[in-house]
Scaffold this active site. Structure first.
Site, short mmCIF file in Angstrom:
data_model
loop_
_atom_site.label_atom_id
_atom_site.label_comp_id
_atom_site.label_asym_id
_atom_site.label_seq_id
_atom_site.Cartn_x
_atom_site.Cartn_y
_atom_site.Cartn_z
CD GLU A 1 27.52 47.40 42.47
OE1 GLU A 1 27.38 46.40 41.66
OE2 GLU A 1 27.45 47.17 44.06
CG ASN B 1 28.31 42.14 42.46
OD1 ASN B 1 29.37 41.76 42.92
ND2 ASN B 1 27.55 41.30 42.97
CG ASN C 1 34.30 44.42 42.84
OD1 ASN C 1 33.88 44.75 44.05
ND2 ASN C 1 32.65 43.25 42.86
CD GLU C 2 32.59 40.89 46.24
OE1 GLU C 2 31.49 40.30 45.27
OE2 GLU C 2 32.03 41.80 47.04
CE1 TYR D 1 28.22 44.53 52.12
CE2 TYR D 1 29.47 42.96 51.16
CZ TYR D 1 28.82 44.12 51.00
OH TYR D 1 28.99 44.94 49.69
CD GLU E 1 31.79 45.64 47.15
OE1 GLU E 1 30.78 44.62 47.62
OE2 GLU E 1 31.57 45.36 46.44
#
Length: 534
Positions: free
Chosen positions: A27, A78, A172-173, A240, A293
């Protein structure tokens, strides 16, 4: 003290392990992941010259080549939601410097599409480009720039043969209000369908990863599958773990290694949900899940001084006397990976191996991150080093077999409150659920020709070796008496590697040993690989 256990490997229940589950993630603008990590302009350790390889760290490339990287996702994360790919092409001196909104930095765009793809070629990995899914024309032109073979403005700007990038992320998200372009499920699903349609018009061979969401109470996954299920190849989801080992030290060991059970529970639940919703939506295209992720976070109080990277690969010492120990919400991105983390990672790989047999399997996974920022490689100005967790990837992708076999395991265990990753309740405390955590976790495999059985065994018990009888298809005489052994372990459960002590945690070859009466004593807090030639 020893405990009795049994492992029965079953050759009648098997499935392939997709090598893409051993993927990685880069990233931009993220804690030395790119700048000072894979890319370090002017460093004596970096490529020099006029092409896109200029600035790529050669020591990092060597470590990546030695490990083998099946796929790498970039530019985020992000960072993706506000990124414009055209900022990162052309002469570096002419590229715009932008205020970057994901992490609050300034992005010079010196590491762009050509640099990333040149790095992928050097390493020998498959690139996975993530687009924001906010502008169809921008996405189409990115595919044109990377893949189109004709004579257009963008192919002339590329100035070389097509890259042939196959894997593309559609956002993404997007479900989260921390993303630029956040929108409801129906709006995202319609946008994803339009992006997929026109990007594939440029290159019909593209494979798409759409944004999924394990918590489907708002109907996110259902809406995505109804709108774009027959155009995509993967649904992404992110998981996570979390540990307070920076506060509580080795007392966190049991909490860390147990969290792979939370991951496995989430994987199973989401796989079953996607299978049911895809059937209801009439999706005929085979789907896989992309855990693109995942990691375990080392969290600490935000009131502590900001962590800073040390030249040796860890963090600079901080004066924490008198400072509060809670609440612990900030992620320490420079905290080195430990042996306990390595056992957690191994447990996640076992879960991914087992999930490969499900109707909707996990067929890609990308840990956050590859370099620095809690990565499997640590780079500093004077060199780089394999983190403790590097050796987990090495063991599973380079020494285990590609065909998963079922393993019926009986071992001791403990009933405990398993932390549900980094999920918090209304009081800010970690969410937990009761579960029995077995001391042994096993992934059994075989080679393609079936002539070699390889068994990875995690002993999660902190203190006890576990004597274990090994059988094949219920027979104690079916496995050879001798096997070769490799082991990942250390005396300290929080041991980590550094540039000055690079092999504190390492995968060690123990040679060939004969099993006594078909049993083996698995040492505490270790991962052991046994290889039997039949």
């Amino acid at each position: 003290m020893t405990s009795a256990a049994t492992i029965d490997v079953r050759t009648d229940r098997r499935h392939a392990i997709d090598p893409m589950i051993y993927g990685h993630f880069l990233e931009s603008a993220f804690f030395g992941n790119i700048d000072g990590g894979v890319f370090d302009e002017g460093s004596p350790l970096a490529h020099s010259g006029a092409d896109a390889r200029n600035g790529l760290r050669t020591d990092v490339i060597k470590l990546c080549q030695q490990l083998g990287l099946p796929i790498v996702r970039w530019p985020g994360g992000n960072f993706t939601s506000a990124y414009h790919w055209e900022d990162g092409i052309g002469p570096r001196a002419d590229r715009p410097r932008r205020l970057e909104l994901a992490w609050g930095s300034e992005e010079n765009n010196h590491f762009g599409t050509d640099e990333f793809l040149a790095w992928c070629a050097e390493v020998g990995t498959e690139p996975y480009l993530a687009h924001s899914c906010r502008d169809v024309d921008e996405a189409v032109r990115w595919v044109e720039y990377t893949n189109y073979a004709g004579d257009t403005e963008y192919t002339r700007r590329r100035g070389r043969e097509p890259y042939g990038v196959k894997y593309w992320g559609l956002g993404n998200e997007v479900y989260g209000d921390w993303q630029m372009g956040h929108r409801p499920a129906a709006a995202y699903a319609a946008d994803a369908a339009e992006h997929a349609r026109f990007m594939r018009a440029v290159d019909p061979s593209l494979k798409f990863i759409a944004v999924g969401k394990t918590d489907d109470r708002d109907g996110w996954t259902d809406a995505v599958l109804r709108a774009v299920g027959n155009q995509i190849d993967y649904l992404s989801f992110h998981l996570y773990g979390a540990t307070t080992q920076l506060i509580d030290g080795a007392a966190e060991y049991d909490v860390i290694v147990a969290q792979s059970l939370y991951f496995e529970q989430q994987i199973i639940q989401y796989s079953d949900l996607v299978a049911a919703l895809a059937a209801r939506a009439g999706v005929e295209r085979p789907l896989g899940l992309a855990l693109d992720e995942w990691n375990i976070r080392h969290v600490e109080p935000a009131s502590w001084p900001d962590p800073q990277p040390s030249g040796d690969g860890g963090t600079v010492a901080r004066d924490l006397d008198g400072l509060p120990t809670h609440p612990a919400h900030r992620v320490n991105r420079w905290s080195p990976r430990t042996l306990a983390d390595a056992l957690f990672y191994a447990g996640v790989f076992h879960a991914l191996h087992r999930a490969g047999a499900r109707e909707v399997p996990v067929t890609m996974a990308n840990t956050v991150n590859l370099l620095n920022a809690n990565g499997v490689i640590v780079a500093r100005p004077n060199g780089s080093v394999r983190a403790a967790t590097y050796h987990v990837w090495d063991l599973y992708q380079n020494h285990l077999g590609p065909i998963a076999l079922a393993a019926d395991v009986r071992s001791s265990g403990r009933l405990t409150a398993v932390r549900q990753g980094d999920e918090r309740d209304s009081r800010g405390e970690f969410r937990t659920q009761p579960a029995t955590v077995p001391d042994l976790d096993v992934s059994a495999t075989q080679t393609v020709d079936g002539r070699e059985i390889r068994i990875a065994v995690i002993n999660r018990h902190r203190d006890a070796a576990i004597r274990t009888a090994l059988t094949l298809d219920g027979r104690s005489d079916a496995l050879p008496a001798r096997c070769s052994l490799k082991r990942l372990s250390a005396d300290d459960v929080l041991a980590s590697n550094s540039l000055s002590a690079p092999d504190t945690v390492a995968l060690r070859d123990l040679g060939t040993q004969e099993l006594t009466e078909g049993a083996y004593d698995f040492p505490p807090h270790s991962i052991t690989l046994l290889a039997f030639n039949r």
